[in-house]
Each structure stands twice: as structure tokens, then as C-alpha cells.
Scaffold this active site. Structure first.
Site, PDB file in Angstrom:
ATOM      1  N   HIS A   1       9.854   6.511   8.780  1.00  0.00           N
ATOM      2  CA  HIS A   1      10.507   6.702   7.481  1.00  0.00           C
ATOM      3  C   HIS A   1      12.001   6.901   7.702  1.00  0.00           C
ATOM      4  O   HIS A   1      12.450   7.218   8.811  1.00  0.00           O
ATOM      5  CB  HIS A   1       9.900   7.893   6.749  1.00  0.00           C
ATOM      6  CG  HIS A   1       8.530   7.628   6.210  1.00  0.00           C
ATOM      7  ND1 HIS A   1       8.125   7.992   4.953  1.00  0.00           N
ATOM      8  CD2 HIS A   1       7.448   7.005   6.756  1.00  0.00           C
ATOM      9  CE1 HIS A   1       6.871   7.629   4.740  1.00  0.00           C
ATOM     10  NE2 HIS A   1       6.434   7.030   5.832  1.00  0.00           N
TER      11      HIS A   1
ATOM     12  N   ARG B   1       0.828  -1.212   0.000  1.00  0.00           N
ATOM     13  CA  ARG B   1       0.000   0.000   0.000  1.00  0.00           C
ATOM     14  C   ARG B   1       0.861   1.262   0.000  1.00  0.00           C
ATOM     15  O   ARG B   1       0.966   1.962  -0.997  1.00  0.00           O
ATOM     16  CB  ARG B   1      -0.945  -0.021   1.201  1.00  0.00           C
ATOM     17  CG  ARG B   1      -2.101   0.984   1.122  1.00  0.00           C
ATOM     18  CD  ARG B   1      -1.751   2.389   1.531  1.00  0.00           C
ATOM     19  NE  ARG B   1      -1.288   2.499   2.912  1.00  0.00           N
ATOM     20  CZ  ARG B   1      -0.817   3.628   3.427  1.00  0.00           C
ATOM     21  NH1 ARG B   1      -0.709   4.723   2.691  1.00  0.00           N
ATOM     22  NH2 ARG B   1      -0.402   3.671   4.688  1.00  0.00           N
ATOM     23  N   ASP B   2       1.517   1.536   1.100  1.00  0.00           N
ATOM     24  CA  ASP B   2       2.324   2.745   1.212  1.00  0.00           C
ATOM     25  C   ASP B   2       3.489   2.718   0.235  1.00  0.00           C
ATOM     26  O   ASP B   2       3.888   3.744  -0.316  1.00  0.00           O
ATOM     27  CB  ASP B   2       2.834   2.873   2.649  1.00  0.00           C
ATOM     28  CG  ASP B   2       3.373   4.250   2.970  1.00  0.00           C
ATOM     29  OD1 ASP B   2       3.274   5.141   2.115  1.00  0.00           O
ATOM     30  OD2 ASP B   2       3.902   4.435   4.075  1.00  0.00           O
TER      31      ASP B   2
ATOM     32  N   CYS C   1       7.179   9.651   1.521  1.00  0.00           N
ATOM     33  CA  CYS C   1       6.144  10.684   1.581  1.00  0.00           C
ATOM     34  C   CYS C   1       6.319  11.704   0.457  1.00  0.00           C
ATOM     35  O   CYS C   1       7.410  12.256   0.285  1.00  0.00           O
ATOM     36  CB  CYS C   1       6.206  11.395   2.938  1.00  0.00           C
ATOM     37  SG  CYS C   1       5.037  12.757   3.074  1.00  0.00           S
TER      38      CYS C   1
END
Length: 308
Positions: free
Chosen positions: A209, A15-16, A240
Site C-alpha cells: 500500500h 477486488r481490493d 485499508c
């Protein structure tokens, strides 16, 4: 503080990790990656997001992927659902768990969701209530919990307040997210210790992250503060879009190597995970792999050289 040494990892590469990838990855290849991750012992996988296909075309196959993944043994499938329409799709698909993302600042919510902070809180509460009514577990992300790219440092009392709101709404797990990879180990430890004064540590997870190369150090800070739940992404896939130059998510293989080396079992088979990372690299056309994988390759090369 938790005395349980076992680390629980939710794998987020599908997903991410993939949501920002430019070209569409065929569902069959996503399914094969999911199977490889499961084979490595990752039994909690955030597989997709039920968002508009126009917003994130990469995840347009959410229903098909979940339908084809449900029969995998011992895998808990999670999916992001940003609104009521999304959660209804998620419920119909047969996922085991639903996740919502609430940013800790007004500006980030407006940039990411097109909502004010108050509107985003209300939307998250509604999604959690809908999921709970169907007896689904829910993970509530508190995004930009340490620093926002638009508003700067985030006060810890704001994070505590939002976490309490999500728990009151019925969330079964809180995930504190260093969305842009700006946190330091000292910040992570402080926020975790503040949170655990009023919230049981086994309800709290960390989503980290590696933008500044401190992903593993921040994970260790969380472990030291009693946290045992972590998100991670195979190969460090993802990152991100609001963090220029972001290196990606905390690599699952780096988290596993660090935790296992320090006496915290993860239940993950590293060689099998390396196979999954290699496959992810193949289907994305990107060079992937955390520091752990580079170390393993160098060790393997040295071993071959010594035996020849």
C-alpha cells in the site's frame, strides 16, 4: 535470490480496489474494466471475493462476474474465499485460483474475520485443502505482515512461521501484505531476505500500500531481495479501512514504470493501462492515477505545447 528479471503482477483493483466503494458498480462496468486491464497485458486478475453480500454488497455479483469473465483469453482469474462456503462458491463459479487472507496478529483476525489467530489458521488451511482437492492454485495472504494497527510491529519470525504453515497446507503462492502501508524499504528487504532463506523466492509475492508514499520504494526493496511477484491496483484504487487517511494500494502504473525503467520487464502496455485507469476513475467518480499517470499527462501536455 531469483535471477529472472521478469515481474509478475496480479491486478487487484476489481477486488481490493472496489470492495470499499460506497455505491454499487454495475457488473457490466466491472467486466469492461477487467477487459481493459487484460488488454493492457495484465493476465493475472483478482476479480472478486466470495463473501456474504451482506458483508460486502459491492461484491454481491461475484458469480456473474466470474461467469462472464471466464472466456477472456489468457486471463487467470483469482477470487478471495474466506471460508469453506466461499471456496465452494468459488469452485462452482469456475475460477482458476483461490486466495485466503490470514492476518499475522490475533486482534486483526478478530476485527477482520471474527476469529482468533488459531481459528483463522485452521480456516485458511481448510480453504486451501478444498481448493487443492479440485486442483486449483491457491494464494495465501499474510496480512499486516509488517505492522498491525492494533498490536504494532509484527516480529518477522511470526511471518515466517505463518508462511510455513500455509505452504505446508498446500498454498502455491505466499503474498506478504503491508496491509496498512506502514512498512519501510528496509523492513521489506529484511523480511524478504529472512523468508527466502527457507522459502523459494518464486513462491513469494508482495502486496503493498502507498499510505506513506513508499509503495514504489518498497517494491524496489522487494525486487532487490529477489521477489518478482507483486500485487498492484490500477490507479491506486482501494486501501485499508483500518488505516486512517490511507492513500490506497500501490498503483499498477507506478510499479510498471519503475520496474520497466530499471530493466525488469512486466509485459504491461502503459498507455493501455492508463486507459483502464481513466475508465476506473469514470465509473467510481474518483480522481485516480499514480504518480506515473500524472507524469505521463504532464509529458503529453508539454509535447502538445511544443508542437503548437
Amino acid at each position: 535470490m531469483s535471477t529472472d528479471p521478469n515481474i509478475r503482477i496480479t491486478e487487484v483493483a476489481l477486488r481490493d480496489g472496489l470492495q470499499g466503494h460506497a455505491s454499487f458498480i454495475p457488473t457490466e462496468q466491472k467486466l469492461n474494466l477487467l477487459k481493459l486491464l487484460s488488454k493492457a497485458g495484465l493476465n493475472s486478475i483478482e476479480a472478486t471475493s466470495f463473501v456474504s453480500p451482506k458483508t460486502i454488497p459491492q461484491l454481491a455479483d461475484a458469480e456473474e462476474l466470474i461467469a462472464r469473465s471466464r472466456e477472456l483469453p489468457d486471463v487467470r482469474l483469482s477470487a478471495l474465499a474466506p471460508n469453506v462456503r466461499g471456496v465452494e462458491r468459488a469452485i462452482a463459479s469456475g475460477v482458476h485460483e483461490v486466495a485466503v487472507v490470514l492476518a499475522a496478529t490475533d486482534t486483526m483476525n478478530r476485527k477482520n474475520l471474527g476469529m482468533s489467530l488459531d481459528q483463522a489458521i485452521a480456516a485458511s488451511e481448510e480453504v486451501i485443502a478444498r481448493a487443492a482437492s479440485r486442483k486449483l492454485s491457491t494464494r495465501a495472504y499474510i496480512a499486516v505482515a509488517f505492522e498491525c494497527p492494533f498490536e504494532g510491529l509484527v516480529p518477522s519470525d511470526v511471518v515466517v512461521s505463518l508462511a510455513a504453515r500455509m505452504l505446508d497446507a498446500g498454498a502455491t503462492e505466499l503474498v506478504i501484505a503491508d496491509t496498512i502501508g506502514a512498512a519501510s524499504p528496509a523492513q521489506v528487504q529484511e523480511v524478504c531476505r529472512i523468508l527466502t532463506r527457507s522459502i523459494p523466492s518464486d513462491l513469494i509475492g508482495l502486496h503493498l500500500h502507498d499510505t506513506r508514499g513508499m509503495g514504489v520504494a518498497n517494491a524496489w526493496a522487494g525486487i532487490s531481495a529477489g521477489i518478482r511477484r507483486f500485487d498492484a491496483s490500477a490507479g491506486g484504487l482501494g486501501g485499508c479501512p483500518f488505516a486512517p487517511g490511507a492513500a490506497g494500494n500501490l498503483a499498477t502504473e507506478d510499479l510498471v514504470l519503475m520496474a520497466e525503467s530499471c530493466g525488469y520487464p512486466t509485459g504491461v502496455d502503459l498507455p493501455a493501462l492508463y486507459d483502464a485507469v481513466a475508465f476506473a476513475s469514470q465509473i467510481t467518480g474518483r480522481t485516480l492515477g499514480g504518480r506515473s499517470m500524472s507524469w505521463a499527462k504532464a509529458r503529453r501536455t508539454a509535447s502538445v505545447a511544443e508542437s503548437s
